[in-house]
Structures are given as structure tokens and as C-alpha cells.
Design an enzyme around this catalytic site. Structure first.
Site, mmCIF file in Angstrom:
data_model
loop_
_atom_site.group_PDB
_atom_site.id
_atom_site.type_symbol
_atom_site.label_atom_id
_atom_site.label_comp_id
_atom_site.label_asym_id
_atom_site.label_seq_id
_atom_site.Cartn_x
_atom_site.Cartn_y
_atom_site.Cartn_z
ATOM 1 N N SER A 265 -114.916 123.900 11.710
ATOM 2 C CA SER A 265 -114.610 123.603 13.099
ATOM 3 C C SER A 265 -115.753 122.819 13.757
ATOM 4 O O SER A 265 -116.077 121.729 13.293
ATOM 5 C CB SER A 265 -114.321 124.918 13.821
ATOM 6 O OG SER A 265 -113.683 124.685 15.013
ATOM 7 N N HIS B 90 -106.281 127.805 12.094
ATOM 8 C CA HIS B 90 -107.629 127.248 12.157
ATOM 9 C C HIS B 90 -108.643 128.005 11.283
ATOM 10 O O HIS B 90 -109.545 127.406 10.705
ATOM 11 C CB HIS B 90 -108.072 127.261 13.624
ATOM 12 C CG HIS B 90 -109.354 126.563 13.888
ATOM 13 N ND1 HIS B 90 -109.566 125.254 13.527
ATOM 14 C CD2 HIS B 90 -110.506 126.979 14.477
ATOM 15 C CE1 HIS B 90 -110.790 124.899 13.883
ATOM 16 N NE2 HIS B 90 -111.380 125.927 14.458
ATOM 17 N N ASP C 140 -102.856 124.599 12.028
ATOM 18 C CA ASP C 140 -103.994 124.656 12.954
ATOM 19 C C ASP C 140 -103.612 124.023 14.293
ATOM 20 O O ASP C 140 -103.266 122.850 14.351
ATOM 21 C CB ASP C 140 -105.188 123.913 12.337
ATOM 22 C CG ASP C 140 -106.477 124.147 13.120
ATOM 23 O OD1 ASP C 140 -106.396 124.600 14.267
ATOM 24 O OD2 ASP C 140 -107.564 123.882 12.561
#
Ligand SMILES: CSCC[C@H](NC=O)C(=O)N[C@@H](CO)C(=O)O
Length: 674
Positions: free
Chosen positions: A529, A649, A617
Site C-alpha cells: 500500500s 487490499h 481491492d
């Protein structure tokens, strides 16, 4: 090699984590001694079943309300299946369970009441049709007994009117020939024509399918579920509990922009939006706001004397996770003097997590990067005697002798000091294999966390432990902007992402290399991320330094992400702008976002890149990773893309996490020629 690494991963993944503990009421035994039952819940990966399994174990703790006299388990572990939520009643006599099970292939939800050794009620909520699915998440969800133990409070999705097509067979009123039929049809559920394909905006990543929460109350005796109607449509309720005397309910309400309060398609919802504490009176139905209407609040708790509500509050929007969370250490806050004292200062354990506290009896999970979680209990000492805190271990964990760890502190060089927030230091956790010869130069994995406003604490972490067990050093960097270091540190980063955080990580790595013990030619970077954003920045900004990279759902281009993520406010705030729901993006703003993104440096990249993307995601849509993949290919950089269906995610489904780990470690080994 792969089989050997998989064996270690399997072994290390068998250490369970504590997810919950409850302390029952104090019971006086017939011999005069007092004891409390403690029930704990744990989670563990089951690689064979490809599931994270949840199980429970009970313990008995004899005490005199000040210290523990004797303690131990009172049974073996039992797997918990199908439980969405559960809660013991205040007296400990009953237990409520929200259960989901499949009957003849159809998913049903039941609310069960257990009394001593039997189930005395099982209410089919799905059949009752008072509301949609029950919310079992941490954000909104709750299952709370009234003080009188006669009612239960929970959150569920608002019932939606049935939607049907204008052309559904039998829906035309002209087909109904006799009056009886017309009457019967009127009694049928109300249906709305033409709404079958209307889009329902939901609460985003991990809360998909959740759109309009409502508070529900079960009257246990009367088997009656009522939905609280007096909460305004512009507020989504959650995190509720009963007021003293059960005369009302306190809850957190998230405000949302309503275009049409009666439709379900109106929300502009992010959990980081404005929220307030509310009280709804159950006798008159009045709903009133208790806290400010210009902040964001969460986690309200009623004090044991039922006189105060304690909750967390922070500014609306701005950096996510800004200062409103206690973490890193177990601390006592004296609410009369505001004094904060550590209860664990004498311990060498890296991380302490308070699972519950009941009449001063605390239940904690503690662990370190080289020691899986253990379960401990202890009584809160009187104020001023925190040093005398003594813990009793209910469940011991073995320290892993092959792992060494330390916390490192860094002061950025003068040219990297932030003029607006000067003098900020930051930290990193370094894991190293023990018992290596002085001459050995280890490969180093650099791992900055995501967020960017989150933190890596010195707790048991599966992947770093396995990396270390197979011979890598691992550097986990809490760059400036991480939480736990104060609001100034957090505020120093928005507007400076892609530079300040990147340089902090690089400075930490260079400092560790100077200490010796690591091979400068064998440094790689991984991250997920925002951590993936940093990993991709680092290989673009220091192209000769990193020899390989692995990134999970990385942020690649802020400008192209803002229109598709579930948290567009994040893109604006981190790029250095204030967020408003009605901001129109200008070319200059988009340019600034692009300039702060890793894609800007893609032409410099030399390190081979492994990308792991989640098909579902919503946070960093997989188009971000695909954008990078296509660019790397265009510039002939070796790249491999892993695509995980049915994963969001976090890529935390057991098969995705274990496969991701194996692919990453083998990718790094291959490109370091180990
Ligand atoms: C638009 S999402 C930006 C990155 C994301 N931030 C917040 O959700 C992130 O970095 N997430 C981290 C930690 O929460 C992760 O590891 O997924």
C-alpha cells in the site's frame, strides 16, 4: 530451498494470536475463595483448510481482588464456527451469539441465547425480515446486553424495499383479474419498480455491501426485534451501548451528505468523515447530540461507575489515524491528574496489548519480534505503585532463539529536517539472524509500513520472523509520519510524501549499513500500500541501490487513483491539499499529485519488481499496480504480477498470504543470486 522455506513458514504460522478476552463476574466458591473465569479467543492460519480458524480457551483465576492466588486453564481449546458476534451477559449467566449458517444452501442469520448448559432461544433474523444482514465489523458492529439482561442491542443493514422490473411477469396490475387477488397483492411486501439496478454506495474496503446501518433491539422475552426509527436519516449509527437504567442508547453517528434522505443512493461516505456521539431516548424517542458536531469521534465506553463516557476524538479528515489512539505500550491514564504511567517499563517484551480490564483485573497479550504472543493476567496496582506490577502467565510462548532484534533511533540530517516541524526523530526495528559469524555479510530486506500514518510495533510478525529464520536481516522503518510519535510527526508528512518518507527510509538503511554486518550489494525493498508506494519510490530514486522489490497493492499514481479509491480524501491530504467533498480538481492539483507519485521515476527503475494485487481491492484499486506493470514492461524492467481473486487490499486470505510470502522470498533470493 522452497520446501525448506515453506516448512519454516508452516511452523511459524502455527503460533496463534490473541484476538479477545472477557473476564466473568467474581464468584465466591463454597470454600470462601473468590475466582473469575476468563474466556479468550485466538486466531491461527490453517494452511490445509485455507482458512483463518478461530478458537477459544477458558481459564480460572483465583484472587483476592488485589493479587492472583492461583490460575490455570479450565479446559482445552474448542474451535468457534459460524459465530459473527458473541457476548456474555453482565451476570455471566447467559451468552448471546449472532450466528450465520447455511440451511439447504441458503445463508441464514440467527440470534441465539444460551443459559448455562443449553440454548434457550434461537431467533431466525433472516426470516423475521425486520432488517438486512447484521453488522459484525469493528467499525459499526456491536452486540450489547442491557443492564437488566432482558434486551440486546445490535447494528444491521436497513431493510430495503423489494425492487423489481417494470416487465417482471405478474407485476402488471392489469393481470390481476379478481378483487381478492388485488387485495392479496396489496398485502405482499411493498416493491419498487425500476430500482433493481440502482447503485448503493457502501462504506468501502472491508465494509462492502454495508450501506445504511440501523440500530436494532431484541426484546428477549417477547421475541420482538425493533429497529430504532428516531435516528435521523443523515446519520449512520454504530458502536452503540446502553445508557444507565436502560432508558436509552448511546452511539457514534457518522454524518453523511444527503441528496435525498429517503433514498438509499445518497451517501457520500468515508469513515474519516464527521461523526458525533448521540443519545437516543427509548421512552420518548428523542435523539440528541452529545459531542461536538465538527469532529470525528470513536470508541465510546461507559465508565464502570456509569457516570462518564470516555471516547476518542480527532479532527475531521486530515491525516488518517492522527493522534487519537493509544498504542505501543500498556499505560495507565489517571483521569483526575492526566498523568500517564507505564505498567511495563521493566519488561523486555516488545509489545503489550490490553485485551480487557474488569474491576482492575487486566488480561493482556504480549509478544516480541522473536517471541509469539503469550497470555498474562495481573491486577492494576494502586496509583504510585505501578513499578510493583506483577503479571501471571496463563499461556507461555517460546522465544525463537535464532532471532535477534533491536529498536534503532534516527535523527534526520540537518538538510532533511522539516522546517515546519523541526527536531523530529524516528525509529526502526531491526531483526537479525543470531549466531552468524563476524565475517558474514547478511542480505537486508527493507520494509517501510503502509498508511502512511500507521506503525510497526515490536510484536510477533510472521513474515519478518520467517525471513529472519531463513537468513535475511529485516529493517522495519517507522519514518516520520508514523503514529505513536505525536501529532507533529504525523502532520510533518502530508504534502511531503515521496520525499520526506523516502529519505527517512534511505537514511535509516544507510545508517544500518554503516554499522556493518550487512552486504551493501544485497539490499532489497518490500512494502504494501503506502509501503508499496515507498518501495516503488525507492527503486526509482535510488536505482542502483536496491537489487529487487516486491510490492503489495502499491499506490503508484495519486492523480489517477483519486477518482477510484474509496478514500479520495487520502490522496488530497497526503498530496498537501485540504479535503472537501465538493472540491473540483484543477490541472495544477493533479500535476502536484503526479509529481509526488512513484510513476514519476519509473524510467529510472532497474530493480526487478514483483507485484501482488487483490482483484477486489477498493482502497488502492488494482489498476494502480497494472499501471506500473505496463510501464515497467515498456521500459524492459523484469516484472512479475501475481493476481489474487477474491482478495481485497490486505491480501490476507490464507492462500494469498502464504503464496505471496513464498513468491516474495523466492523472488528476492533469485535476484540476489543467493
Ligand atoms: C488510498 S489508500 C493509501 C494507502 C493505505 N492507506 C490507508 O488506508 C495504506 O497504506 N494502507 C496500509 C495500512 O493501513 C496497508 O498496509 O494496507
Amino acid at each position: 530451498i522452497p520446501d525448506y522455506i515453506a516448512k519454516i513458514y508452516r511452523e511459524q504460522s502455527q503460533y496463534p494470536s490473541l484476538s479477545r478476552a472477557d473476564v466473568g463476574p467474581v464468584i465466591t466458591s463454597q470454600y470462601g475463595g473468590s475466582y473469575s473465569n476468563i474466556s479468550t479467543e485466538w486466531t491461527q492460519q490453517d494452511l490445509e483448510r485455507n482458512e483463518i480458524v478461530k478458537f477459544c480457551r477458558q481459564y480460572i483465576v483465583f484472587h483476592d481482588n488485589k493479587s492472583i492466588v492461583y490460575s490455570g486453564p479450565s479446559g482445552n481449546c474448542t474451535e468457534i464456527k459460524g459465530e459473527l458476534l458473541s457476548q456474555d451477559s453482565p451476570s455471566g449467566e447467559m451468552k448471546a451469539v449472532m450466528r450465520e449458517c447455511s440451511i439447504k444452501g441458503e445463508e441464514k442469520q440467527f440470534l441465539e441465547i444460551w443459559h448455562r448448559n443449553r440454548k434457550i432461544k434461537s431467533l431466525n433474523l433472516t426470516e423475521l425480515k425486520k432488517h438486512g444482514k447484521v453488522y459484525e465489523d469493528d467499525q459499526f458492529g456491536c452486540l450489547v446486553w442491557s443492564h437488566s439482561e432482558t434486551h440486546l442491542l445490535y447494528v444491521a443493514e436497513k431493510k430495503r424495499p423489494k425492487a423489481e422490473s417494470y416487465f417482471q411477469s405478474g407485476s402488471e396490475s392489469t393481470l390481476l383479474v379478481d378483487e381478492d387477488e388485488v387485495m392479496k397483492s396489496a398485502k405482499k411486501e411493498d416493491s419498487v419498480k425500476g430500482d433493481q439496478f440502482v447503485y448503493y454506495e457502501d462504506w468501502g474496503e472491508t465494509l462492502v455491501t454495508k450501506a445504511t446501518p440501523v440500530l436494532c433491539i431484541l426484546d428477549i422475552e417477547g421475541n420482538n426485534v425493533s429497529v430504532l426509527e428516531s435516528i435521523p436519516d443523515s446519520i449512520s449509527p454504530g458502536q452503540a451501548f446502553w445508557a444507565p437504567n436502560d432508558t436509552g442508547v448511546v452511539f457514534v453517528g457518522w454524518w453523511h451528505d444527503t441528496a435525498d434522505a429517503n433514498s438509499f443512493t445518497m451517501l457520500c461516505v468515508f469513515l474519516y468523515a464527521r461523526s458525533s456521539l448521540f443519545y437516543v431516548d427509548l421512552t420518548g424517542g428523542k435523539c440528541e447530540r452529545l459531542s461536538s458536531d465538527s469532529a470525528a469521534v470513536c470508541s465510546p465506553r461507559l465508565s464502570p461507575d456509569l457516570c462518564r463516557i470516555v471516547y476518542l476524538e480527532c479532527e475531521v479528515y486530515g491525516p488518517h489515524q492522527q493522534c487519537n489512539k493509544l498504542c505501543m505500550d500498556l499505560i495507565v491514564v489517571d483521569t483526575s491528574t492526566d498523568q500517564v504511567t507505564s505498567l511495563t517499563s521493566k519488561s523486555n517484551m516488545g509489545s503489550w496489548c490490553l485485551l480487557t480490564i474488569h474491576r482492575d483485573l487486566m488480561v493482556v497479550s504480549c509478544s516480541s519480534p522473536n517471541c509469539p504472543p503469550s497470555l498474562r493476567v495481573g491486577f492494576l496496582p494502586v496509583s504510585g505503585s505501578e513499578d510493583e506490577m506483577s503479571w501471571v502467565t496463563l499461556e507461555e510462548a517460546q522465544t525463537q532463539p535464532e532471532i535477534d532484534w533491536q529498536i534503532l533511533s534516527f535523527t534526520p540530517p540537518p538538510e532533511e529536517d522539516n522546517s515546519q516541524y523541526p527536531g523530529l526523530d524516528y525509529e526502526a526495528i531491526l531483526l537479525k539472524p543470531k549466531d552468524v559469524t563476524e565475517k558474514t555479510k547478511l542480505p537486508l530486506i527493507v520494509n517501510p509500513h503502509g498508511g502512511p500514518h500507521s506503525v510497526i510495533v515490536a510484536e510477533w510478525l510472521l513474515s519478518p520472523a520467517v525471513f529472519c529464520s531463513v537468513g535475511f536481516g529485516v529493517l522495519l522503518v517507522n519514518y516520520r509520519g508514523s503514529i505513536g510519535y505525536g501529532q507533529d510527526s504525523i502532520l510533518s508528512l502530508p504534502g511531503n510524501v515521496g520525499t520526506q518518507d523516502v529519505k527517512d527510509v534511505q537514511f535509516a538503511v544507510e545508517s544500518v549499513l554503516k554499522q556493518g554486518g550487512f552486504d551493501r550489494e544485497k539490499v532489497v525493498v518490500t512494502g504494501g500500500s503506502h509501503g508499496g508506494f515507498l518501495a516503488c519510490h525507492l527503486i526509482g530514486q535510488y536505482p542502483d541501490f536496491y537489487k529487487a522489490c516486491a510490492a503489495r497493492n502499491p499506490v503508484i499514481n495519486l492523480a489517477s487513483m483519486i477518482g477510484s479509491t474509496d478514500i479520495p480524501d487520502w490522496c488530497m491530504v497526503e498530496a498537501g491539499f485540504d479535503y472537501k467533498t465538493n472540491t473540483l480538481l484543477s490541472p495544477a492539483m493533479l500535476e502536484q499529485m503526479l509529481n509526488k507519485s512513484p510513476i514519476k521515476h519509473v524510467t529510472q527503475v532497474k530493480a526487478p519488481v514483483l507485484l501482488a494485487l487483490g482483484e477486489d481491492d477498493r482502497r488502492v484499486p488494482n489498476k494502480q499496480g497494472l499501471e506500473y506493470y505496463k510501464s515497467l514492461k515498456a521500459f524492459n524492467v523484469p516484472v512479475r504480477l501475481l493476481w489474487y481473486p477474491d482478495n481485497n487490499h490486505s491480501l490476507s486470505k490464507v492462500d494469498a498470504e502464504s503464496d505471496g510470502f513464498m513468491n516474495i522470498v523466492l523472488w528476492l533470493i533469485q535476484h540476489l543470486s543467493l
